[in-house]
Write a protein that holds these residues in place. Structure first.
Motif, PDB file in Angstrom:
ATOM      1  N   ASP A   1     -69.550   7.658 -38.446  1.00 21.04           N
ATOM      2  CA  ASP A   1     -69.603   6.483 -37.799  1.00 21.04           C
ATOM      3  C   ASP A   1     -68.312   5.694 -38.398  1.00 21.04           C
ATOM      4  O   ASP A   1     -68.368   4.344 -38.240  1.00 21.04           O
ATOM      5  CB  ASP A   1     -70.808   5.477 -37.764  1.00 21.04           C
ATOM      6  CG  ASP A   1     -71.870   5.921 -37.504  1.00 21.04           C
ATOM      7  OD1 ASP A   1     -71.808   6.890 -36.313  1.00 21.04           O
ATOM      8  OD2 ASP A   1     -73.181   5.959 -37.732  1.00 21.04           O
TER       9      ASP A   1
ATOM     10  N   TRP B   1     -65.277   4.958 -37.684  1.00 21.15           N
ATOM     11  CA  TRP B   1     -64.495   4.954 -36.487  1.00 21.15           C
ATOM     12  C   TRP B   1     -62.986   4.925 -36.612  1.00 21.15           C
ATOM     13  O   TRP B   1     -61.934   5.331 -36.448  1.00 21.15           O
ATOM     14  CB  TRP B   1     -64.776   4.052 -35.283  1.00 21.15           C
ATOM     15  CG  TRP B   1     -66.388   4.517 -34.927  1.00 21.15           C
ATOM     16  CD1 TRP B   1     -67.390   3.478 -34.926  1.00 21.15           C
ATOM     17  CD2 TRP B   1     -66.945   5.494 -34.593  1.00 21.15           C
ATOM     18  NE1 TRP B   1     -68.520   4.081 -34.576  1.00 21.15           N
ATOM     19  CE2 TRP B   1     -68.141   5.519 -34.233  1.00 21.15           C
ATOM     20  CE3 TRP B   1     -66.504   6.869 -34.305  1.00 21.15           C
ATOM     21  CZ2 TRP B   1     -69.308   6.336 -33.848  1.00 21.15           C
ATOM     22  CZ3 TRP B   1     -67.334   8.122 -33.769  1.00 21.15           C
ATOM     23  CH2 TRP B   1     -68.658   7.649 -33.636  1.00 21.15           C
TER      24      TRP B   1
ATOM     25  N   PRO C   1     -62.723   9.168 -31.046  1.00 15.12           N
ATOM     26  CA  PRO C   1     -63.912   8.445 -30.873  1.00 15.12           C
ATOM     27  C   PRO C   1     -64.535   8.075 -29.839  1.00 15.12           C
ATOM     28  O   PRO C   1     -63.946   8.031 -28.667  1.00 15.12           O
ATOM     29  CB  PRO C   1     -63.694   6.868 -31.692  1.00 15.12           C
ATOM     30  CG  PRO C   1     -62.271   7.187 -32.401  1.00 15.12           C
ATOM     31  CD  PRO C   1     -61.650   8.297 -31.629  1.00 15.12           C
TER      32      PRO C   1
ATOM     33  N   LEU D   1     -59.062   2.188 -31.801  1.00 13.19           N
ATOM     34  CA  LEU D   1     -59.724   3.481 -32.380  1.00 13.19           C
ATOM     35  C   LEU D   1     -58.994   4.847 -31.583  1.00 13.19           C
ATOM     36  O   LEU D   1     -59.444   5.834 -31.723  1.00 13.19           O
ATOM     37  CB  LEU D   1     -61.201   3.351 -31.888  1.00 13.19           C
ATOM     38  CG  LEU D   1     -62.040   2.339 -32.571  1.00 13.19           C
ATOM     39  CD1 LEU D   1     -63.467   2.598 -32.165  1.00 13.19           C
ATOM     40  CD2 LEU D   1     -61.696   2.627 -34.091  1.00 13.19           C
TER      41      LEU D   1
END
Length: 537
Positions: free
Chosen positions: A160, A162, A191, A318
């Protein structure tokens, strides 16, 4: 990451890195010089930051001028690594050597680094960073299979993370571009997408809408959702996001208690329980105004703009994509009979981004509620995109220096910006600074960008920005309200060379689909409010 006050003593290396990451490169270099870090040839930390600044500067140069600049940055990292070997300094030295045009030497450094990482020596780095470093090192001599395997390992170590993923992918794309190789294989590592969602209130608590939304979220690979939490479609989508393991970011136009009373409690009782459960499970909850009592359409419009823009902004940060999901009724037009949903849908459609429209008939009554009756409204209350404009050091000048500055810098500066289009809707003095107001963030950004381009004087230009409800008063002209106080707080942390703005401003600007602004998160105010730096791109 709380944003530190503007330095009054020796600037820290962390403050310099923050400025560089924000895009305020001239300011970062000025801080580096003020701290006399260039003379600290025995300080590996200072040398590594020097390498970072040189790399950032090289990336801004025309391609035919980048080689020598990348080589200089590589030498700075090499000097740091010679004193205090670290994977970070070694891999940057290797990649910059490649970017400087010496692929053979870059490959040699990369192989040496891989040998060190495999030696079993204790290295104070996270498992993610070590695996990502191996991926980059393998790419430097063309071993894509090994790089892909190492990147898989990195993602398992921090599934996670990101922001780290996005930074890694950007670095790997630099390497692949320099080697003339395809980066398509990196797509599976991007992501997940960011979703803006909205819909109508007339959804029965036991409708089949949830199953349709579940399938769409899975198919679109949604990892982040941004929207309000009204009864009906909003809550159904929010629950689906949470069930899929996505982050739920709730954007409310008014305080949660007021919103509950206006947009949840008047409907079936189960919606209140489900609203509270979603609110508790949300990754973040933002209440954009302090408006209470009557329903305020302007606050709702503000929340919609910020939610849409937040999805876009998160996707950009991201290096992913933003998607919209609207649940509409069977009314006329592409977005049904809901005026707010139609507004959101039309704005999003103009951007060309992916959009999913789910038609779901109104199978529950929309309860008439006095709290939701739009009043005539206050004519003085409007949305305001506000800028605070100041020159650092102006307040400290003596009278003769001030007069000289007016003649040599301020008057020419005012003349240059007099022809900027658009001009502010309101201009207010505040000490030696000015607050200017516009009807929308896009106009405010065009003005701020023009200010930054026009300024070439000795005193650093500091611009702060915020977007909020405000009272626009006449006789004399004034802007008042909590948003003005927030703008002053941001101004105290503004950095030169960029526009330092609230998350609300940065998000709403992203909803305007402005292509020439780059937003970078640079820290927080003391209460956790996030700040972004905007630079032209």
């Amino acid at each position: 990451m709380p944003l530190a006050p503007l330095p009054t003593g020796t600037p820290t290396l962390s403050a310099i890195i923050t400025a560089a990451r924000a895009g305020s490169l001239d300011h970062a270099r000025a801080l580096f010089a003020a701290g006399d870090y260039g003379a600290r040839t025995g300080d590996p930390g200072a040398l590594a930051v020097k390498g970072r600044l040189l790399k950032d500067a090289a990336l801004r140069l025309p391609p035919d001028a980048q080689g020598p600049a990348f080589a200089e940055a590589a030498r700075a990292y090499a000097a740091a690594d010679a004193m205090a070997p670290q994977p970070y300094t070694r891999i940057n030295m290797a990649t910059l050597t490649l970017l400087a045009g010496d692929g053979a030497r870059a490959a040699m450094i990369a192989r040496d680094l891989l040998g060190w990482l495999a030696s079993g020596d204790a290295i104070a780095e996270t498992p993610y960073y070590l695996a990502a470093t191996r991926a980059e090192a393998h790419l430097l001599f063309g071993d894509v299979d090994a790089a892909e395997a190492a990147l898989d390992e990195a993602y398992v170590a921090d599934p996670d993370g990101w922001a780290d993923h996005a930074s890694t992918l950007a670095q790997l794309r630099l390497v692949l571009a320099a080697r003339g190789e395809s980066a398509m294989w990196l797509d599976r590592f991007r992501p997940p997408r960011s979703l803006h969602f909205a819909g109508h209130l007339g959804v029965a608590p036991d409708s089949d809408l949830g199953a349709r939304v579940d399938a769409l979220i899975a198919e679109a690979r949604i990892g982040f959702g941004y929207g309000a939490l009204a009864a009906g479609a909003d809550i159904v989508i929010a629950e689906a996001l949470l069930a899929a393991g996505a982050e739920l970011h709730v954007v409310l136009p008014v305080p949660a208690d007021t919103f509950r009373a206006q947009s949840v409690a008047p409907y079936a009782p189960t919606w209140t329980r489900r609203f509270d459960a979603c609110l508790d499970a949300a990754t973040s909850v933002r209440e954009l105004t302090r408006v209470s009592g009557d329903y305020e359409p302007l606050a709702t419009a503000l929340a919609a703009d910020v939610a849409m823009g937040s999805a876009v902004l998160n996707a950009r940060m991201l290096d992913s994509a933003a998607v919209q999901l609207l649940v509409v009724d069977e009314g006329p037009g592409p977005f049904g009979s809901g005026l707010g949903t139609a507004r959101d849908g039309l704005r999003w459609a103009r951007s060309g981004r992916s959009q999913h429209v789910v038609v779901h008939p109104r199978d529950a009554p929309v309860v008439a509620s006095g709290a939701r009756t739009a009043p005539e409204g206050r004519p003085d209350r409007r949305l305001a995109a506000m800028l605070h404009i100041a020159f650092a050091g102006l307040d400290t000048l003596d009278d003769s220096a001030f007069a000289a500055t007016v003649d040599t810098m301020l008057t020419p500066f005012r003349e240059r910006i007099a022809s900027v289009d658009p001009q502010p809707d309101i201009v207010l003095p505040t000490g030696n600074a000015r607050i200017v107001g516009f009807a929308d963030p896009a106009a405010a950004w065009r003005f701020a960008s023009a200010l930054m381009s026009a300024h070439d004087g000795p005193l650093p230009l500091r611009i702060a920005g915020h977007y909020a409800l405000a009272h626009w008063l006449d006789m004399p002209p004034a802007l008042v309200g909590p948003g003005i106080v927030e703008l002053e707080r941001i101004a105290a942390r503004a950095m030169p060379g960029v526009a330092t703005v609230s998350e609300t401003f940065a998000s709403a600007l992203s909803a305007c689909d402005v292509a020439d602004a780059r937003a970078e998160w640079v820290g927080e105010l003391g209460d956790g409010a996030r700040l972004f730096a905007l630079t032209p791109q």
